[in-house]
Structures are given as structure tokens and as C-alpha cells.
Design an enzyme around this catalytic site. Structure first.
Site, PDB file in Angstrom:
ATOM      1  N   ASP A 492       0.822  -1.207   0.000  1.00  0.00           N
ATOM      2  CA  ASP A 492       0.000   0.000   0.000  1.00  0.00           C
ATOM      3  C   ASP A 492       0.857   1.259   0.000  1.00  0.00           C
ATOM      4  OD1 ASP A 492       0.910  -0.642   2.576  1.00  0.00           O
ATOM      5  OD2 ASP A 492      -0.652   0.543   3.517  1.00  0.00           O
ATOM      6  N   ARG A 496       6.006   4.225   5.731  1.00  0.00           N
ATOM      7  CA  ARG A 496       5.618   4.277   7.133  1.00  0.00           C
ATOM      8  C   ARG A 496       5.608   2.874   7.738  1.00  0.00           C
ATOM      9  NH1 ARG A 496      -0.068   6.192   5.143  1.00  0.00           N
ATOM     10  NH2 ARG A 496      -1.231   4.237   4.965  1.00  0.00           N
ATOM     11  N   GLU A 498       3.903   0.319   7.896  1.00  0.00           N
ATOM     12  CA  GLU A 498       2.808  -0.453   7.303  1.00  0.00           C
ATOM     13  C   GLU A 498       3.390  -1.310   6.184  1.00  0.00           C
ATOM     14  OE1 GLU A 498      -1.825   0.355   6.009  1.00  0.00           O
ATOM     15  OE2 GLU A 498      -0.656   1.910   6.985  1.00  0.00           O
ATOM     16  N   ASP A 505      -6.224  -2.266  -2.572  1.00  0.00           N
ATOM     17  CA  ASP A 505      -5.370  -1.420  -3.406  1.00  0.00           C
ATOM     18  C   ASP A 505      -5.027  -2.110  -4.727  1.00  0.00           C
ATOM     19  OD1 ASP A 505      -5.098  -0.819  -0.528  1.00  0.00           O
ATOM     20  OD2 ASP A 505      -3.785   0.789  -1.196  1.00  0.00           O
ATOM     21  N   TRP A 563     -12.324  -5.063  -1.290  1.00  0.00           N
ATOM     22  CA  TRP A 563     -11.090  -5.656  -0.782  1.00  0.00           C
ATOM     23  C   TRP A 563     -11.123  -7.179  -0.983  1.00  0.00           C
ATOM     24  CZ3 TRP A 563     -12.312  -0.854   0.028  1.00  0.00           C
ATOM     25  CH2 TRP A 563     -11.323   0.073   0.336  1.00  0.00           C
ATOM     26  N   GLU A 777      -1.694   9.097  -1.458  1.00  0.00           N
ATOM     27  CA  GLU A 777      -2.759   8.283  -0.863  1.00  0.00           C
ATOM     28  C   GLU A 777      -4.075   9.055  -0.815  1.00  0.00           C
ATOM     29  OE1 GLU A 777      -3.423   5.481   3.062  1.00  0.00           O
ATOM     30  OE2 GLU A 777      -1.919   7.070   3.139  1.00  0.00           O
ATOM     31  N   HIS A 798       1.364   6.049  -3.191  1.00  0.00           N
ATOM     32  CA  HIS A 798       0.240   5.121  -3.005  1.00  0.00           C
ATOM     33  C   HIS A 798      -0.434   4.980  -4.359  1.00  0.00           C
ATOM     34  CE1 HIS A 798      -1.432   3.773   0.938  1.00  0.00           C
ATOM     35  NE2 HIS A 798      -2.464   3.418   0.207  1.00  0.00           N
TER      36      HIS A 798
END
Length: 926
Positions: A492, A496, A498, A505, A563, A777, A798
Site C-alpha cells: 500500500d 511508514r 505499514e 489497493d 477488498w 494516498e 500510493h
């Protein structure tokens, strides 16, 4: 005139055919046209030659009557472990001469492609997994980072063991991420090896050619350095979790030397005779970065021929680890590599006096410092971030990730230093300690810093340019964001705490991804983890939100449209781009399981349970900064529109696979769901309950309106919404891939172009006006005043909102694959508009390069189209109405391979379209 040239054969979807994990790989080749190639050329037969290097020396030739050139069957005996062959192809076909007469032609043999099998059976492995004998952390909540380890083994090779013509292979994997060295030479250029998989299901191994690194008649040294990586490192947001797969860093290595005759190889394997010690890398983690202590480095440990202090006493014992639960696999995906080097463009001081290096491009990888020659014990720190805020490094979007690399100087020069087992998302670098801290004036030279760009090394496929440079920059930004987020898995964001494989995505972005690069090997591998997670006990065919799965606080195991629809849609997208039905077959049961058991349905109509929470149109620009799901479009309507679409797609999957009963079942179910959607959300006049850009866009994209009257209502409503928004985008993850295509489909292409070309927030071009070099993002990840968006979830790299590139390729550029043709049939229908006067788009697809170039001068439209051999194009000019066919949309004009020229008169219509708003905004005095 002649046949086209034929490319090297490729094997399955493997990146290069070396270390292949298949015993009967399917074969493919492309056609390369020249000015001498007959137009309208089609293949009628082919010959395959397999020249075996091992296990026996022989050559076989197989003639096949077929027009297929992709994924054709392996023609001979199955490959065995380590088997090696050179494969080439030549083809026969027919085309037309300048008088239209049909001529038969034969090609030359293609260049030989080498295929070499890896270790195909568990019994081929004599090596054992080894770890340090010292105890490892036992508390899964322990924040102590496992320190990187070096595993080492000395071994002798006499001249008879390494005769001329023999080949040496290192089969290797690890629990963690690793690099291997033989006699102080790296055995591969792979980064972050062996990549991130669901270790409980699959563990990648790689094969390295080390023939030229070994020394006959001498002592050799193999060294394998291992860091925590994804295996034992802290992964996830809100602090993340450590030891998601295990606590012991380990390695499995098997070095084999095979004589030229293919007889039994000499072998040296990892076992408890190897030794281990801590690396000079004190710590290395994906989020926090790396700390390297040069003071304890000893190069003599790497190579017996290097003179130094051989501190054997510092090496400890190893112990054997149990064989992992997951299957050891040779992946199709290419390795992560350094694919390019970016020079720094400037070095300056921040407002507070910090030294900042600007690379001019937001990217993913690591910094290489060219020269470090500092006093002993001096520490150099390199802190990474994507943006500057208030003239300082903008670190808030990193959340808990430190993104900092540290070098502790030994008082001796370091040349071209970079961290080994981490990566960062950054454009800016804050440097401390490299210059005299007491000097306020000295700045290091920008030439001392280079950025090493890292991503999975996929083959580039799609190219696009047009007359508008900002649109070109948008397309370039989309590609850079894909590069940065296709690092072992589709992530994604890259900066950061994550960097996870969020399913939503990639689901919305995969058509764009598949055009830009050949993603088939990488996404095919990733989908295997998705299927394993979705079908494991207790999952009820509901996949986790992130793949590979790790704990995600506040994201419980739950079904979610868009998703979880990745289960059906992404394999289908891969099939459309590759033509490989085996991908659909592999995921058929997981697709069906999702629809039959995973979806939380309303018992009355089969649509989604209206009380079930959905992510909806995630990151709608009107959603609050702290509530990305709080958009204006009804979240259940979004989910239900997707459910109709996904069921329709699955019905087509059944048809493609020849499953007639299932096709009839799911086609009927799709029709019932469509009727239920219409009754629930669309009035008889065609008004949609959730009257938004996303709501209408999805209903148009998925064909949910009943008749022309309703379509007219939708067209007028969408026209009004776009004009009232003054051509600003008002969509999130769900609506963004649909909106421009929806406008185009109802004859409002000028509104689509006006929306594409809007430069104020929110729009695709607004970030470019703010200096963006990747996709953000949020539409406003950076506010117009230069402040970072206050939302805690804010990334500047992103790819999801870059799904608009699918429209750039297929509508502005004008080329796409006819459905279910695997690009053998090409749909050509450019729709010019706006202030854009020309465009060029090309796709290096399964059959060869298709290229379309068009120009609009006044109302005169001209187009040049190049169609690869053994392919056809269905061409619709902008002046012609689009006509539906069973397999695509075409005016009925079908052209074969070769170069074609087209002209027509075309008036795109009103430009620029006018907004709809209060009189004072129209320039009318009140």
C-alpha cells in the site's frame, strides 16, 4: 517479404527460466515485425528444438500444426531436478504480398533460451536449516530486535572436482532476509532475498550461478548474512508485532558442482559444521532502518586469501532447525533488484540548520554514500522522508517508523556504503555527522549521495505519452508509485510502519499494473498466499485484508466488498492480460467459496446485509481526515454494485473454463442480483439512491441501468454532478477507476477530459502543481498551504488513485485487449478530447508490440496503428458509433498485422465545458 522474427522462448511466467520450479513448463514466444514482414501474417505451425545439456546430451525437434504462440505445451519428457536445455522455435505462416496474394513463409530459428530446473523434490535437499546455537528471544512482545547474523563455512575444492565445463549452483533460502558471498563476492544481485511470503505456506528459494566464484585447488569461504526482514521483524501499524513467523534467524544453503556429463554432483550443504557470529550490523529492520558498526568489521573473515586477523574464536556453534511447515518453492517472480540509480539534485540546510539532500524524485530504495572517511567513533545518521514541511523534514507521516540508517566509523575510509537489509520511501535525506558539526557553512557535495531504486524487476510493457506535459507527469508518477510498491509483494505504501499487501489497493489497480509491467509471475505468486489464507480452517473463504497476513489491530476478520473481491477480480485481470486459463482454474474454488460462503448476504434478496459495515468509497475527498470510510456514497450501494459485477465476472470465468452448469447457475444469480439492485436503488425514472460521482459511475461501469431512459437520467445527473463540482474529482478507491470511463460511455468525454485536466484540489493534477513525483494516498496529502494533511494515514506514494491510467491507455491512447483474447485481438478506439492534440501508446504484450499514435488538427483525425504478427485489431474511429459484439466492441473493421493508417473528421464537442454554479461563479453580475 518474409516471416517476422521470433523472440526467445519464455517458460511459464518465470522471469528468466533459471532455477525453474516446473517439470513441464509451457512455452511462449513473441513476434517481432520488420519492414519486410508480410502484412496480415498468421502462424500456421511451429517447430520446437530442445538441445539437452543434462542429464544427457541430445537434440530433439518437434513439429506442431497450430496457430498458438503463448503457453503451448512442453513437447518432450519432463524436466528433472537440475536438468538443463536450450530451447528455440521457428514458425511457419502465411501473409499477403503487395497484390494481396497469400504467401507461405518460414522464420529463422529464434535465439536459444536456456531453461534449468531447480530442485523439484524435497529429497533433492541434503542441507538442513541452521541457526545460532545461542538462545533467541522467547517473548513475542519483546521489542529487542534480533541482531543480524553471519553464517560461515570454509571448504576445499580440488581441481578434479571443478573440471572445465562443470557448473556450480548455490540453492539458498533463509528465515529472514539474506545475502550470500563466496570468497567475498556476492552470489546474486538480489535485494531483500528471498522475499516476503506467507512462510507457513510457502518459502521461496533461489538458485545462483557461482561457477566463476569458486577456486579449484584452494580453500573457499561461503558467508551468508541474515537479518530479521519480514520473518522476525516488527510488521504492522499501531506498533506492529514481532516474530510473526518465527524467532530464529536461519539459513538453508546447498552448493553443488555438476560435471559437464550431468553425473552425480559434488555437494556441500549447510549443517552444524558451519559457524556463526553476530554481524557488524547492530540492527536492521524494515521500518527503523539499519545501524552498521564499521569498527568490528574484519574482511579476512570473508575470504581466506585476505590477510587479516582471523578471529576464529569469535565464531560460535550452529544448531539444526526443524524443516519449515511451508513448501519450499522456486518463485516465478523476478527478484527485487536495484533497477536504477538516481543522483542527488541539491544539498541545502533546513530552517533549523539540518543538512538536507534532495533527490528530486520520491522513490523506494536506499541511499548509497560514495565516500565516508571520518574519525573513529563518529556516527553518521541518514534519516529519510518523502516531503518537506515548514522547511524541515516531514516525518509525521512515518508514524512510528524511524526510517534512519546509522554508520559508526572505524576511522578508515568506507566507499559506496549503503544499508543491506532495509528499504525506505523517500525523496529527502537528512544527514548528520558526515561533516564537521562545528561548521555551519560546510555542506557535503551532492555527488556524494546516490539513491538506489529497488523493486521487483518486472519487464516493462506499456508506454504512454500525449501532448499535455502534466498528464505525462501524472502517468510517470503512477509508474513510479507502482515501482515503489511492487517490492516482493504489492504493498500500500513504502515509507511508514505499514508496507502491507492490502487487497483493495491491488484489486482496483491491477488492470493498470498489468499494462505497465508484466506482473503475471509476481501477482500469480502473491495470489497463492491469498488463496492459502482464504481457504485455511476458520476463514470461511474470507481473506484477510492484507496478504501475507499479519495482525492488524482494529481490523477484525470480516467480509468486505472491493477488498475481498480481489479473490475473483485480480485472477480475472491476470487472465485478461496473459490469456492463461490455468490462473482461473487455480483459483476457481476460492472464487466460488467467496461468493457462496464469504459474502454476508441479506436473506431476502441475496445482496449484502445492509447492516454489515463496509469500507465503501474509501478516501472519498469529502470524507473526514480521520474517517476514510466516511464518504458521501452509500457504502452498501457500493458493495452491492460490486457484488453484481463480481458475480457476473465469475459467471464468465465458468464459461471460459467450460463449466457449463456453473456458468448457467452464476449467470442466473448475476441477473437476479442485478434486478434486486435495480429494485432497491434505482427508481423507475432512473434516479439512483446515492446520487454521487461514485454511485452513478459504478452503476454505469457495471451496466446496472435497465434501459435507455434510465441511462439518459444517469447521463444528465452525472453531467450535473461534474459541472457542479467544477470538474473536481469526488471519488475514492471504488469510484476513481470508474468515473472517466463512465463519462465516456455516455457521450460525455469532454467532461472526462475536463476532470482529468483540472489542476486545483481535489484532482489528479493538483499534486503535480505541488511538485509531486508519485501518486498520493489522499487527493490532498499535502494541503495548498504546504502543510501535510492532518490525517494519521497520509502517504505520498500510493498507487490506488493512479488507476486512472487504465483510462489513459484504453481511451485516451485507444488500445486494450478484446475480452478473453489475451491480447491476440486488440480493441482500438481512441476518444480524443480536451486540449490534448496527440497521443502515443504501446504495449509489449504476449504476441508482440501493439502501438497506436493519433493526432487531431482542428477536426482532422489521423491515426497510425501497428499490429503485431499473428494478431488482429478491431478498429473504431472516433467518428463512428461503438457497436457491441460478443467478444468486444467494434465497428466491424478488423485489420491484421502490419502498419495501418486511418483518417476521419471528428469534432470532440464543447471545450472547455462550463461549470454549473451560482451566477457570480459564472462571471455574471448579480
Amino acid at each position: 517479404m518474409a516471416s517476422p522474427l521470433v523472440s526467445k522462448v519464455t517458460f511459464e511466467h518465470h522471469h528468466d527460466g533459471f532455477g525453474l520450479g516446473y517439470d513441464r513448463p509451457r512455452l511462449s514466444w513473441q513476434f517481432i515485425a520488420s519492414e519486410h514482414t508480410l502484412p496480415n501474417w498468421t502462424q500456421t505451425s511451429y517447430e520446437l528444438e530442445a538441445a539437452w545439456h543434462s542429464p544427457i546430451q541430445q537434440t530433439e525437434v518437434f513439429a506442431v500444426e497450430s496457430d498458438e504462440s503463448t503457453l503451448v505445451p512442453w513437447p518432450t519428457v519432463s524436466l528433472t531436478s537440475r536438468a538443463r536445455a536450450a530451447v528455440r522455435v521457428r514458425v511457419r505462416g502465411r501473409g499477403n504480398d503487395e497484390n494481396g496474394a497469400t504467401l507461405e513463409t518460414s522464420s529463422d530459428w529464434s535465439p536459444a533460451a536456456i531453461v534449468e530446473a531447480g530442485l523439484l523434490a524435497r529429497d533433492d535437499w541434503s542441507a538442513t536449516f541452521i541457526a545460532a546455537d545461542a538462545p533467541s528471544p522467547t517473548n513475542a512482545s519483546d521489542e529487542a530486535e534480533p541482531r543480524p547474523l553471519r553464517f560461515r563455512k570454509e571448504f576445499n575444492i580440488d581441481a578434479a572436482t571443478l573440471p572445465t565445463g562443470s557448473r556450480a549452483r548455490l540453492y539458498i533460502t533463509g528465515l529472514g532476509v539474506l545475502k550470500a558471498y563466496v570468497n567475498d563476492n556476492r552470489t546474486s544481485d538480489e535485494e531483500m532475498a528471498p522475499g516476503w511470503t506467507g512462510y507457513q505456506y510457502r518459502l521461496n528459494y533461489r538458485v545462483h550461478d557461482v561457477t566463476d566464484l569458486l577456486r579449484a585447488g584452494a580453500t573457499n569461504v561461503i558467508m551468508v548474512e541474515v537479518a530479521e526482514g519480514w520473518y522476525a521483524g516488527r510488521i504492522g501499524f499501531d506498533g506492529g508485532t514481532r516474530f510473526n513467523y518465527g524467532k530464529d534467524l536461519g539459513v538453508l544453503a546447498q552448493l553443488e558442482i555438476t560435471p559437464q556429463d550431468g553425473s552425480v554432483p559434488w555437494r556441500m550443504s549447510s549443517d552444524t559444521t558451519w559457524s556463526v557470529k553476530h554481524s557488524p550490523i547492530r540492527s536492521s529492520s524494515i521500518y527503523n532502518g539499519e545501524v552498521y558498526n564499521a569498527k568490528v568489521e574484519d574482511r579476512s573473515e570473508w575470504d581466506k586469501s585476505i590477510q587479516g586477523t582471523d578471529k576464529q574464536s569469535s565464531w560460535g556453534a550452529t544448531r539444526e532447525l526443524p524443516w519449515p511447515q511451508g513448501e519450499l518453492v522456486a518463485p516465478d517472480a523476478a527478484p527485487v533488484r536495484v533497477t536504477k540509480v538516481v543522483d542527488a539534485v541539491s544539498v541545502f540546510r533546513s530552517k533549523s540548520g539540518k543538512i538536507i539532500v534532495d533527490f528530486g524524485q520520491n522513490l523506494v530504495g536506499k541511499v548509497q554514500v560514495q565516500e565516508i572517511d571520518l574519525p573513529r567513533d563518529r556516527e553518521v545518521t541518514l534519516k529519510h522522508a518523502e516531503v518537506m514541511e515548514n522547511d524541515e523534514l516531514g516525518i509525521r507521516p512515518l508514524r512510528l517508523a524511524k526510517a534512519t540508517d546509522t554508520i559508526i566509523s572505524a576511522g578508515e575510509p568506507l566507499h559506496q556504503w549503503s544499508p543491506q537489509f532495509t528499504f525506505h520511501g523517500f525523496r529527502y535525506l537528512q544527514v548528520e555527522g558526515l561533516t564537521d558539526p562545528n561548521s555551519n557553512s560546510s555542506l557535503p557535495a551532492k555527488e556524494n549521495f546516490k539513491a538506489l531504486v529497488m523493486h521487483t524487476d518486472m519487464k516493462r510493457r506499456g508506454e504512454f505519452t500525449c501532448s499535455d506535459e502534466m498528464v505525462n507527469q501524472l502517468h510517470q508518477n503512477i509508474r513510479w508509485s507502482m515501482d515503489g510498491n511492487f517490492l516482493s509483494i504489492p504493498t500500500d505504501c513504502p515509507q511508514r510502519d505499514e508496507r502491507l499487501g492490502w487487497t483493495g489497493d491491488i484489486q482496483v489497480f491491477s488492470p493498470t499494473a498489468n499494462f505497465l509491467y508484466d506482473t503475471t509471475g509476481m501477482l500469480k505468486d502473491w495470489l497463492l498466499d491469498l488463496k492459502a489464507e482464504q481457504t485455511k480452517e476458520g476463514m470461511d473463504y474470507i481473506p484477510p485484508f492484507v496478504i501475507p497476513s499479519i495482525p492488524t489491530p482494529n481490523w477484525p476478520h470480516m467480509a468486505a466488498a472491493i477488498w475481498d473481491d480481489v479473490v475473483v477480480l485480480t485472477p480475472y485481470d491476470l487472465y485478461q492480460s496473459s490469456g492463461d486459463q490455468a490462473i482461473l482454474e487455480s483459483h476457481f474454488e476460492s472464487m466460488r467459496g467467496w461468493l457462496d460462503q464469504g459474502v454476508m448476504r441479506d436473506s431476502t434478496d441475496g445482496l449484502w446485509d445492509p447492516m454489515h459495515w463496509q469500507l465503501g468509497d474509501w478516501l472519498d475527498p469529502r470524507a473526514p481526515a480521520d474517517d476514510a470510510a466516511g464518504g458521501v456514497t452509500d457504502d452498501v450501494l457500493v458493495a452491492d454494485s460490486y457484488l453484481v459485477h463480481v458475480t457476473t465476472v465469475f459467471a464468465d470465468v465458468c464459461r471460459v473454463l467450460g463449466k457449463a452448469d456453473e456458468h448457467a447457475q452464476y449467470a442466473q444469480q448475476a441477473a437476479q442480483l442485478k434486478a434486486a439492485f435495480q429494485n432497491k436503488y434505482i427508481t423507475p425514472a432512473g434516479n439512483l439512491m446515492s446520487n454521487s460521482q461514485t454511485g452513478i459511475g459504478l452503476a454505469l461501469r457495471f451496466g446496472l441501468y435497465r434501459n435507455d431512459r434510465e441511462l439518459e437520467t444517469a447521463r444528465n445527473h452525472l453531467d450535473k454532478l461534474v459541472r457542479r463540482a467544477e470538474f473536481h474529482i469526488a471519488t475514492g478507491f471504488a469510484g476513481t477507476p470508474a468515473i472517466l470511463g463512465a463519462l465516456t460511455s455516455v457521450g460525455r468525454s469532454q467532461l472526462a477530459y475536463r476532470m482529468l485536466l483540472e489542476k486545483t484540489n481535489p484532482s489528479w493534477l493538483y499534486p503535480i502543481t505541488m511538485g509531486a513525483t508519485t501518486v498520493w494516498e489522499r487527493w490532498d496529502s499535502m494541503l495548498p498551504d504546504g502543510k501535510i494533511n492532518p490525517g494519521s494515514m497520509t502517504s505520498f506514494n500510493h498507487y490506488a488513485l493512479g488507476a486512472v491510467a487504465d483510462w489513459l491507455h484504453g481511451t485516451l491512447g485507444g488500445i486494450s485487449a478484446v475480452p478473453n483474447s489475451g491480447w491476440r485481438r486488440i480493441q482500438v478506439r481512441p476518444v480524443p478530447g480536451g486540449s490534448i492534440t496527440n497521443a502515443s501508446v504501446s504495449f509489449d504484450g504476449p504476441h508482440g508490440v501493439v502501438k497506436c499514435e493519433w493526432r487531431l488538427e482542428g477536426t482532422k483525425f489521423t491515426m497510425k496503428l501497428e499490429v503485431p504478427p499473428n494478431s488482429w485489431a478491431e478498429v473504431t474511429l472516433p467518428s463512428e458509433p461503438e457497436q457491441a459484439t460478443d467478444e468486444g466492441n467494434s465497428s466491424g473493421r478488423v485489420v491484421g498485422s502490419g502498419t495501418h493508417q486511418f483518417t476521419c473528421d471528428f469534432d470532440p464537442g464543447e471545450w472547455p465545458p462550463q461549470p454549473l454554479g451560482p451566477p457570480h461563479k459564472q462571471g455574471v453580475e448579480s
